[in-house]
Design an enzyme around this catalytic site. Structure first.
Site, PDB file in Angstrom:
ATOM      1  N   GLU A 212       0.813  -1.064   0.303  1.00 59.67           N
ATOM      2  CA  GLU A 212       0.063  -0.223   0.148  1.00 59.67           C
ATOM      3  C   GLU A 212       1.417   1.521  -0.281  1.00 59.67           C
ATOM      4  O   GLU A 212       1.507   1.605   1.157  1.00 59.67           O
ATOM      5  CB  GLU A 212      -1.086   0.162   0.971  1.00 59.67           C
ATOM      6  CG  GLU A 212      -2.220  -0.877   0.961  1.00 59.67           C
ATOM      7  CD  GLU A 212      -3.399  -0.779  -0.112  1.00 59.67           C
ATOM      8  OE1 GLU A 212      -2.683  -0.383  -0.552  1.00 59.67           O
ATOM      9  OE2 GLU A 212      -3.890  -2.371  -0.701  1.00 59.67           O
ATOM     10  N   CYS A 246      -2.071   9.317   2.506  1.00 57.75           N
ATOM     11  CA  CYS A 246      -1.389   8.610   0.500  1.00 57.75           C
ATOM     12  C   CYS A 246      -2.441   8.995  -0.170  1.00 57.75           C
ATOM     13  O   CYS A 246      -2.233   8.791  -1.171  1.00 57.75           O
ATOM     14  CB  CYS A 246      -1.634   7.504   1.892  1.00 57.75           C
ATOM     15  SG  CYS A 246      -3.179   6.604   1.603  1.00 57.75           S
TER      16      CYS A 246
END
Length: 468
Positions: A212, A246
């Protein structure tokens, strides 16, 4: 913890798993225990995160970490019995009377490497999926947020047996040793640069990895969309955790004719969200002095190369690591802030006049973790979805697609590989095992050697029947 100690811990977990893989009851009990641990230590976790950043609003940690994590546990417990069910499929006709089905089985002992920007959520959310899937797990929180890592280690290790779930802490050397362990699956959250190193370390063991990562997530505004609403929603997503998210919008693409109106509404939104920004204790600080200096360097490079920078708050304070939001106009692709993920309260505006130009720019760069598009026209929305590729998409808002439990969350290309959250996370930490059950009398017995003339004719007939 030394490399040998890590290896011993993993071996003990693997042995314990082989002796007694967790069934439904233990998985449910463990998820409930994890929920109780989070609730009972909520204030400790909030305070630790605040100390790691220097300032992180209590409400922000509740809203962005604690609440989503608890809701994810609730969702898993509600659906786990269904997820674990054996699922029948239609068997191949030429293998009748066999039956076929698949079932999800736990992988074994897995590793989870968390990230500093949302330490609690990004360390424990993958753990929810790993527990639901029936695995044992070792967690390694980020050393860049040491106080929250220490609290996580204490509350996890005092609540679960070492051979089942354990948390280890340490710096870069431990991280290298951790990622080189022969886990049955390794889950990493962090930067693309470190993700490459994690994948390389896992490769000799053929350890499957979920990465991720991040990337430059664009927000594209169509000229017909209300600029005021777009500005408000973009800045809300951008300024959570002072841009250290993110999936934060990394830059905006819009026609130059919208610049003046966009700037006006961005200023109004920031003033409304964070009155007395440097005093109200609700605008997060930058995580470290190094990261603060990096962001200042991006602004300096942009200004030296002709960008127009609009500051949306009081003067920066390096001592407190306070950094006011910036809009950056007149940017070019060559500027550093258009080359790397910003991860801070800096929002470049790239002026492209048409939707086609915007899509071409996005497609010419590494695939982003998220893509945001502001438009009401369904035909254009569908065209954009067909002609771009990103980890996820939110239409007419930002960030919140990751909170949808029934949607997978994950990147593509440079922004990551694999998915988690909800059923997709359960699958990530499971083996989807195929099972065929043949009967005592089966047509396939007639296909065994030797291949007599009759069998050759039968194979010929089968070939004709299977043609498209």
């Amino acid at each position: 913890m030394t490399k040998a100690e890590l290896e011993g811990l993993l071996n003990r977990q693997k042995t314990a798993f082989q002796m007694d893989p967790p069934g439904l009851e233990r998985r449910m009990d463990s998820l409930k225990k994890l929920s109780d641990i989070i609730e009972n230590n909520k204030e400790r976790l909030i305070e630790a995160v605040n100390k790691d950043f220097g300032l992180r609003a209590r409400e922000e940690t509740l809203f962005l970490e604690i609440f989503p994590l608890q809701d994810e546990i609730r969702h898993a417990m509600k659906n786990l019995r269904s997820w674990m069910k054996r699922r029948k499929v239609n068997g191949a006709w030429f293998l009748l009377p066999s039956s076929a089905y698949y079932q999800f089985q736990p992988l074994g002992a897995v590793g989870i490497m968390g990230a500093w920007n949302y330490q609690v959520l990004l360390s424990l959310s993958p753990l929810v999926d790993a527990i639901a899937a029936g695995n044992h797990a070792i967690i390694k929180p980020s050393e860049l947020a040491p106080r929250s890592a220490e609290v996580l280690q204490e509350i996890i290790n005092s609540s679960f047996p070492e051979k089942y779930i354990h948390c280890v802490t340490g710096g870069a050397e431990l991280a290298r040793d951790f990622s080189a362990l022969p886990f049955d699956h390794l889950f990493f959250t962090g930067s693309t640069r470190i993700g490459k190193k994690v994948m390389a370390a896992a490769a000799p063991n053929l350890t499957p990895v979920t990465l991720e990562l991040g990337g430059k997530s664009p927000a594209i505004i169509h000229h017909s969309y209300p600029v005021k609403l777009a500005a408000k929603r973009i800045m809300a997503g951008k300024l959570f955790n002072c841009g250290q998210t993110c999936v934060a919008p990394d830059y905006v693409i819009m026609p130059a004719s919208l610049n003046e109106e966009f700037e006006k509404h961005v200023k109004a939104s920031v003033e409304k969200f964070y009155p007395d920004m440097n005093k109200n204790q609700q605008f997060s600080s930058i995580i470290s002095s190094d990261h603060f200096k990096r962001l200042q360097g991006l602004l300096k490079d942009a200004e030296e190369n002709g960008a127009k920078i609009v500051t949306l708050g009081p003067a920066d304070d390096p001592y407190k690591r306070f950094m006011a939001p910036r809009l950056v106009f007149e940017v070019s692709h060559e500027m550093q802030l258009m080359q790397e993920e910003i991860f801070g309260p800096v929002l470049p505006v790239l002026n492209l006049e048409t939707m086609e130009e915007a899509v071409e720019y996005v497609n010419d760069n590494p695939r982003p973790l998220a893509l945001y598009y502001f438009d009401e026209k369904k035909k254009r929305i569908n065209w954009l979805l067909r002609n771009t590729l990103s980890g996820g998409v939110t239409i007419n808002d930002t960030v919140y697609h990751l909170a949808q439990h029934n949607l997978p969350f994950g990147g593509v290309g440079a922004s990551g590989m694999g998915h988690y959250h909800g059923y997709d996370g359960f699958q990530t930490f499971s083996k989807k095992r195929a099972v065929m059950h043949q009967r005592r009398l089966a047509a396939s017995d007639f296909l065994h050697p030797p291949f007599t003339d009759l069998k050759k004719k039968l194979i010929h007939v089968l070939g004709n029947l299977t043609k498209v």
